[in-house]
Design a protein around this motif. Structure first.
Motif, PDB file in Angstrom:
ATOM      1  N   GLY A 175     -19.006  28.721  -6.511  1.00  0.00           N
ATOM      2  CA  GLY A 175     -19.464  27.390  -6.911  1.00  0.00           C
ATOM      3  C   GLY A 175     -18.316  26.398  -6.897  1.00  0.00           C
ATOM      4  N   LEU A 176     -17.166  26.829  -7.383  1.00  0.00           N
ATOM      5  CA  LEU A 176     -15.992  25.952  -7.401  1.00  0.00           C
ATOM      6  C   LEU A 176     -15.585  25.526  -5.999  1.00  0.00           C
ATOM      7  CD1 LEU A 176     -13.610  27.577 -10.029  1.00  0.00           C
ATOM      8  CD2 LEU A 176     -14.466  25.225 -10.019  1.00  0.00           C
ATOM      9  N   LEU A 177     -15.589  26.505  -5.079  1.00  0.00           N
ATOM     10  CA  LEU A 177     -15.215  26.187  -3.694  1.00  0.00           C
ATOM     11  C   LEU A 177     -16.201  25.153  -3.130  1.00  0.00           C
ATOM     12  CD1 LEU A 177     -14.310  29.751  -2.336  1.00  0.00           C
ATOM     13  CD2 LEU A 177     -12.740  27.952  -3.130  1.00  0.00           C
ATOM     14  N   GLU A 178     -17.481  25.323  -3.493  1.00  0.00           N
ATOM     15  CA  GLU A 178     -18.520  24.398  -3.020  1.00  0.00           C
ATOM     16  C   GLU A 178     -18.278  22.995  -3.612  1.00  0.00           C
ATOM     17  OE1 GLU A 178     -22.316  26.359  -3.805  1.00  0.00           O
ATOM     18  OE2 GLU A 178     -23.222  24.353  -3.950  1.00  0.00           O
ATOM     19  N   VAL A 179     -18.103  22.955  -4.944  1.00  0.00           N
ATOM     20  CA  VAL A 179     -17.967  21.672  -5.632  1.00  0.00           C
ATOM     21  C   VAL A 179     -16.712  20.927  -5.170  1.00  0.00           C
ATOM     22  CG1 VAL A 179     -17.540  20.675  -7.914  1.00  0.00           C
ATOM     23  CG2 VAL A 179     -19.289  22.416  -7.633  1.00  0.00           C
ATOM     24  N   PHE A 180     -15.644  21.674  -4.919  1.00  0.00           N
ATOM     25  CA  PHE A 180     -14.406  21.026  -4.479  1.00  0.00           C
ATOM     26  C   PHE A 180     -14.314  20.950  -2.948  1.00  0.00           C
ATOM     27  CE2 PHE A 180     -13.514  21.824  -8.867  1.00  0.00           C
ATOM     28  CZ  PHE A 180     -12.741  20.731  -9.259  1.00  0.00           C
ATOM     29  N   ALA A 181     -15.451  21.166  -2.285  1.00  0.00           N
ATOM     30  CA  ALA A 181     -15.574  20.992  -0.833  1.00  0.00           C
ATOM     31  C   ALA A 181     -14.511  21.745  -0.040  1.00  0.00           C
ATOM     32  CB  ALA A 181     -15.559  19.495  -0.491  1.00  0.00           C
ATOM     33  N   VAL A 182     -14.293  22.998  -0.418  1.00  0.00           N
ATOM     34  CA  VAL A 182     -13.343  23.820   0.353  1.00  0.00           C
ATOM     35  C   VAL A 182     -14.109  24.414   1.536  1.00  0.00           C
ATOM     36  CG1 VAL A 182     -11.868  25.871   0.283  1.00  0.00           C
ATOM     37  CG2 VAL A 182     -12.065  24.396  -1.749  1.00  0.00           C
ATOM     38  N   PRO A 183     -13.632  24.201   2.771  1.00  0.00           N
ATOM     39  CA  PRO A 183     -14.350  24.758   3.931  1.00  0.00           C
ATOM     40  C   PRO A 183     -14.491  26.274   3.809  1.00  0.00           C
ATOM     41  CG  PRO A 183     -12.582  23.270   4.618  1.00  0.00           C
ATOM     42  CD  PRO A 183     -12.452  23.445   3.138  1.00  0.00           C
ATOM     43  N   ALA A 184     -15.641  26.796   4.223  1.00  0.00           N
ATOM     44  CA  ALA A 184     -15.967  28.217   4.014  1.00  0.00           C
ATOM     45  C   ALA A 184     -14.857  29.146   4.515  1.00  0.00           C
ATOM     46  CB  ALA A 184     -17.274  28.541   4.710  1.00  0.00           C
ATOM     47  N   ASP A 185     -14.284  28.827   5.684  1.00  0.00           N
ATOM     48  CA  ASP A 185     -13.291  29.763   6.235  1.00  0.00           C
ATOM     49  C   ASP A 185     -12.002  29.782   5.409  1.00  0.00           C
ATOM     50  OD1 ASP A 185     -13.019  27.116   7.128  1.00  0.00           O
ATOM     51  OD2 ASP A 185     -11.662  27.763   8.744  1.00  0.00           O
ATOM     52  N   LEU A 186     -11.789  28.752   4.600  1.00  0.00           N
ATOM     53  CA  LEU A 186     -10.566  28.734   3.776  1.00  0.00           C
ATOM     54  C   LEU A 186     -10.774  29.423   2.428  1.00  0.00           C
ATOM     55  CD1 LEU A 186      -9.175  25.098   4.262  1.00  0.00           C
ATOM     56  CD2 LEU A 186      -8.793  27.140   5.648  1.00  0.00           C
ATOM     57  N   GLY A 187     -12.048  29.683   2.089  1.00  0.00           N
ATOM     58  CA  GLY A 187     -12.383  30.178   0.757  1.00  0.00           C
ATOM     59  C   GLY A 187     -11.539  31.347   0.259  1.00  0.00           C
ATOM     60  N   PRO A 188     -11.533  32.483   0.980  1.00  0.00           N
ATOM     61  CA  PRO A 188     -10.808  33.650   0.479  1.00  0.00           C
ATOM     62  C   PRO A 188      -9.319  33.371   0.239  1.00  0.00           C
ATOM     63  CG  PRO A 188     -12.238  34.262   2.302  1.00  0.00           C
ATOM     64  CD  PRO A 188     -12.275  32.761   2.216  1.00  0.00           C
ATOM     65  N   GLY A 189      -8.702  32.639   1.182  1.00  0.00           N
ATOM     66  CA  GLY A 189      -7.275  32.319   1.042  1.00  0.00           C
ATOM     67  C   GLY A 189      -7.032  31.413  -0.153  1.00  0.00           C
ATOM     68  N   VAL A 190      -7.925  30.449  -0.341  1.00  0.00           N
ATOM     69  CA  VAL A 190      -7.781  29.514  -1.469  1.00  0.00           C
ATOM     70  C   VAL A 190      -7.855  30.292  -2.783  1.00  0.00           C
ATOM     71  CG1 VAL A 190      -8.955  27.632  -2.688  1.00  0.00           C
ATOM     72  CG2 VAL A 190      -8.547  27.462  -0.226  1.00  0.00           C
ATOM     73  N   LEU A 191      -8.794  31.234  -2.867  1.00  0.00           N
ATOM     74  CA  LEU A 191      -8.911  32.024  -4.098  1.00  0.00           C
ATOM     75  C   LEU A 191      -7.652  32.860  -4.328  1.00  0.00           C
ATOM     76  CD1 LEU A 191     -12.641  33.210  -4.076  1.00  0.00           C
ATOM     77  CD2 LEU A 191     -11.601  31.319  -5.337  1.00  0.00           C
ATOM     78  N   THR A 192      -7.092  33.414  -3.265  1.00  0.00           N
ATOM     79  CA  THR A 192      -5.845  34.191  -3.397  1.00  0.00           C
ATOM     80  C   THR A 192      -4.749  33.306  -3.988  1.00  0.00           C
ATOM     81  OG1 THR A 192      -6.472  35.481  -1.475  1.00  0.00           O
ATOM     82  CG2 THR A 192      -4.151  35.570  -2.094  1.00  0.00           C
ATOM     83  N   SER A 193      -4.673  32.061  -3.526  1.00  0.00           N
ATOM     84  CA  SER A 193      -3.635  31.154  -4.048  1.00  0.00           C
ATOM     85  C   SER A 193      -3.913  30.804  -5.504  1.00  0.00           C
ATOM     86  CB  SER A 193      -3.559  29.872  -3.223  1.00  0.00           C
ATOM     87  OG  SER A 193      -3.196  30.178  -1.903  1.00  0.00           O
ATOM     88  N   LEU A 194      -5.192  30.538  -5.832  1.00  0.00           N
ATOM     89  CA  LEU A 194      -5.525  30.171  -7.219  1.00  0.00           C
ATOM     90  C   LEU A 194      -5.177  31.316  -8.174  1.00  0.00           C
ATOM     91  CD1 LEU A 194      -8.957  28.313  -6.912  1.00  0.00           C
ATOM     92  CD2 LEU A 194      -6.683  27.328  -7.212  1.00  0.00           C
ATOM     93  N   ASP A 195      -5.297  32.539  -7.690  1.00  0.00           N
ATOM     94  CA  ASP A 195      -4.998  33.722  -8.498  1.00  0.00           C
ATOM     95  C   ASP A 195      -3.561  33.690  -9.015  1.00  0.00           C
ATOM     96  OD1 ASP A 195      -5.898  36.034  -9.628  1.00  0.00           O
ATOM     97  OD2 ASP A 195      -5.378  37.312  -7.935  1.00  0.00           O
ATOM     98  N   LYS A 196      -2.711  32.918  -8.328  1.00  0.00           N
ATOM     99  CA  LYS A 196      -1.287  32.902  -8.706  1.00  0.00           C
ATOM    100  C   LYS A 196      -0.978  31.883  -9.790  1.00  0.00           C
ATOM    101  CE  LYS A 196       0.090  34.305  -4.078  1.00  0.00           C
ATOM    102  NZ  LYS A 196       0.537  33.815  -2.780  1.00  0.00           N
ATOM    103  N   LEU A 197      -1.994  31.110 -10.215  1.00  0.00           N
ATOM    104  CA  LEU A 197      -1.718  30.016 -11.155  1.00  0.00           C
ATOM    105  C   LEU A 197      -1.091  30.478 -12.466  1.00  0.00           C
ATOM    106  CD1 LEU A 197      -4.718  27.559 -10.703  1.00  0.00           C
ATOM    107  CD2 LEU A 197      -2.274  27.043 -10.470  1.00  0.00           C
ATOM    108  N   ASP A 198      -1.359  31.718 -12.838  1.00  0.00           N
ATOM    109  CA  ASP A 198      -0.789  32.224 -14.094  1.00  0.00           C
ATOM    110  C   ASP A 198       0.718  32.385 -14.029  1.00  0.00           C
ATOM    111  OD1 ASP A 198      -2.868  32.355 -15.771  1.00  0.00           O
ATOM    112  OD2 ASP A 198      -3.447  34.409 -15.262  1.00  0.00           O
ATOM    113  N   ARG A 199       1.218  32.690 -12.851  1.00  0.00           N
ATOM    114  CA  ARG A 199       2.641  33.015 -12.750  1.00  0.00           C
ATOM    115  C   ARG A 199       3.418  32.072 -11.834  1.00  0.00           C
ATOM    116  NH1 ARG A 199      -0.743  36.447 -10.197  1.00  0.00           N
ATOM    117  NH2 ARG A 199      -0.311  36.942  -8.002  1.00  0.00           N
TER     118      ARG A 199
END
Ligand code: AMP
Length: 439
Positions: A175-199
Motif C-alpha cells: 500500500g505504501l509503495l502504491e500511495v507514494f507512487a513507487v513504480p512496480a519494478d522498483l518496489g522490492p529494491g525500495v523495500l530493501t532500502s527502507l529496511d535499513k532505516l533503523d541503522r
C-alpha cells in the motif's frame, strides 16, 4: 588479534558452562513449543544448492555458504550443495517431499545451527542457532496469532520480558509503495532500502532510493513519512487511499487484538517501517527487538506461496524464528563453574585401582556422576584437592586399611566429615545421602 587456534571468525567454541546455559535455553524452548502441540523436525545441515538459492532474493543468496563439488569434479569450481541458511526452506522442501503424510495443519519446530557468510560483529555470527516454529496448512489469522503467542511464551520461559514485538504487513508495505507512487519494478529494491532505516541515516537511504530510480522528492517524502515522530498515524492516514494498504492495516490490527489476552499491551506495536528482508513473506510480518541488542531477536510472518515455489503443494504457511545467540545476550550470565562430579574416587596404589573403578561404578549405578583419580600415584592430600576441584560432594577413600576391613571411607567434602561404610552397602548409602542432600 586472532590466532591460528581461534575458531573461524563468526563461529564459537562452547565450553561446558556456556554449553550448559545454551542447553537449558533449548530445553525451555522445546517445552514451550511442545506445550502448543508443535512436533520436532530435524533436517540435514546442507541442502542441494538449487533448493536453497533464489528463494530469498539476491542479497541473501550472496550469504549462502556453498559447498564445492568433490573429488574429480572439484576442479569445475561448481557447487552442488550449500549449508542451510535458515530453517524455512528445508521445511518447505519437507512439505513438498512428504505432502499428505504430514498432519494438517502441520505444526513443527526445528532447532539447530544455520550458516550465513555475514560480516561478523557483535551479535552477528556466521554460525548461529535458530529455533523455529511454523504452521503449514492454515490461512487463519489464528495461526499467525498462535505463532506470536508461542514466541512470546518462549521469551518468558527464558526469563525475558523486556522486548517489543514489532508488527507490520506486506500489504501495508505494498500500500505504501502504491500511495507514494513507487513504480512496480522498483518496489522490492525500495523495500530493501527502507529496511535499513533503523541503522542508516535517512539522507543515505534517500540517496539509495534515488540511486534505485525514485525521484528525489518522492524518496524524501517516503523516508520523511516513515521516520516522522507520528509515523504510525501519518501512514495510517496515507493508506486510506489504498485498498491493499487498508487490508494490511486490518491484518495487523486483528492480530494485535487476537494476542491481546496473552501479550501485555505495549509489548506489541505497529511498526510501518519494519520490512524484514526476505522476499517470500506474503502477509503479516513481525520482529522482536530489545534495547541494547543490534538487529532482531527473532522474527517471522506469513509466507503462503513459498512451498509451491519449491514444487510442492500450494499450502499456506506462517512461522517465526528465534535466534538463540541474541536472546542469550539479554540473560544475565549465570554460568559460574558448575560441579563436574558428585563422587570423586581416590586411587591409592596400582593394586587397588580396579576396586576404585568398581566403587565409581556403584556410585554411577545410583545416578551419581563419579570418576576415579586419573593423575597417577598422587598422595592422598593431592587427590583430595582434585576431588574439591571437581566440585564433588563426596570423596571415596579406598586404601589398604579399607580393603582389609571391607569398608570404604566416605568423606563428605561439604561437611568436612567422614565415616567408614561397608563396601557392600556403598550404593545404598550414597543414594540415601544424595536424596537427603537434594531434599
Ligand atoms: P532471519 O532468518 O534473518 O529472519 O533471522 C531470524 C533470527 O535469527 C534473527 O531475529 C536473529 O535472532 C537471528 N539471526 C539472524 N542473523 C544472525 C546472525 N548473523 N547472527 C546471530 N543471529 C542471527
Amino acid at each position: 588479534m586472532p590466532t591460528q587456534f581461534d575458531p573461524p571468525s563468526g563461529t564459537r567454541d562452547f565450553l561446558a558452562a556456556e554449553y550448559g546455559r545454551r542447553e537449558r535455553a533449548f530445553a525451555a524452548l522445546r517445552s514451550v513449543f511442545a506445550s502448543y502441540g508443535f512436533e520436532p523436525l530435524q533436517t540435514p545441515a546442507f541442502e542441494r544448492v538449487d533448493v536453497l538459492l533464489g528463494k530469498y532474493g539476491d542479497e541473501a543468496d550472496k550469504l549462502v555458504f556453498k559447498i564445492l563439488r568433490r573429488g574429480e569434479h572439484e576442479a569445475s569450481g561448481e557447487a552442488d550443495l550449500a549449508l542451510r541458511y535458515d530453517m524455512t526452506v528445508p521445511l518447505a522442501r519437507v512439505a513438498a517431499a512428504y505432502g499428505s503424510q504430514l498432519p494438517t495443519p502441520y505444526k513443527r519446530y526445528a532447532m539447530g545451527p544455520v550458516w550465513r557468510a555475514d560480516r561478523p560483529g557483535r551479535g552477528r555470527y556466521r554460525e548461529f542457532t535458530q529455533c523455529d516454529i511454523d504452521i503449514l496448512g492454515s490461512t487463519s489469522p489464528l495461526a499467525d496469532a498462535e505463532v506470536l503467542c508461542v514466541h512470546h511464551d518462549a521469551m518468558a520461559a527464558l526469563g525475558l520480558t523486556d522486548f517489543v514485538m514489532r508488527m507490520n504487513s506486506r500489504h501495508v508495505l505494498a500500500g505504501l509503495l502504491e500511495v507514494f507512487a513507487v513504480p512496480a519494478d522498483l518496489g522490492p529494491g525500495v523495500l530493501t532500502s527502507l529496511d535499513k532505516l533503523d541503522r542508516t541515516a535517512s539522507a543515505d537511504v534517500i540517496g539509495e532510493l534515488v540511486g534505485r530510480g525514485m525521484t528525489s522528492d518522492a524518496a524524501t517524502d517516503l523516508v520523511g513519512a516513515m521516520t516522522a515522530d507520528d509515523a504510525t498515524d501519518l501512514i495510517r492516514k496515507a493508506l486510506q487511499s489504498s485498498e491493499t494498504g487498508q487490508a494490511g492495516l486490518e491484518e495487523v490490527d486483528r492480530l494485535v487484538a487476537l494476542v491481546g489476552a496473552q501479550v501485555p499491551a505495549g509489548r506489541v506495536v505497529f511498526e510501518p517501517r519494519m520490512v524484514r528482508g526476505l522476499s517470500y513473506y506474503t502477509g503479516p510480518i513481525w520482529e522482536l527487538t530489545a534495547a541494547g541488542v543490534a538487529g532482531s531477536l527473532g522474527g517471522g510472518g506469513r509466507y503462503d506461496h513459498l512451498i509451491a515455489q519449491l514444487g510442492g503443494p500450494d499450502v499456506p504457511a506462517t512461522g517465526s524464528s528465534l535466534g538463540v545467540e541474541r536472546v542469550l545476550m539479554l540473560q544475565p550470565d549465570d554460568s559460574g563453574q558448575a560441579a563436574r562430579l558428585d563422587v570423586a574416587v581416590t586411587v591409592l596404589g596400582e593394586a587397588l585401582a580396579k576396586h576404585s573403578f568398581a566403587l565409581a561404578a556403584q556410585a554411577r549405578s545410583v545416578g551419581l556422576r563419579a570418576s576415579v583419580y586419573l593423575g597417577g600415584s598422587g598422595k592422598l592430600g593431592k587427590q583430595l584437592r582434585w576431588a574439591a576441584d571437581q566440585g564433588a560432594r563426596w570423596c571415596l577413600i579406598y586404601g589398604a586399611a579399607e580393603q582389609d576391613a571391607g569398608t570404604v571411607t566416605v568423606r563428605d567434602l561439604a561437611a568436612a566429615e567422614q565415616e567408614a561404610v561397608a563396601a557392600a552397602e556403598l550404593a545404598s548409602y550414597l543414594a540415601s545421602k544424595a536424596a537427603a542432600a537434594d531434599a
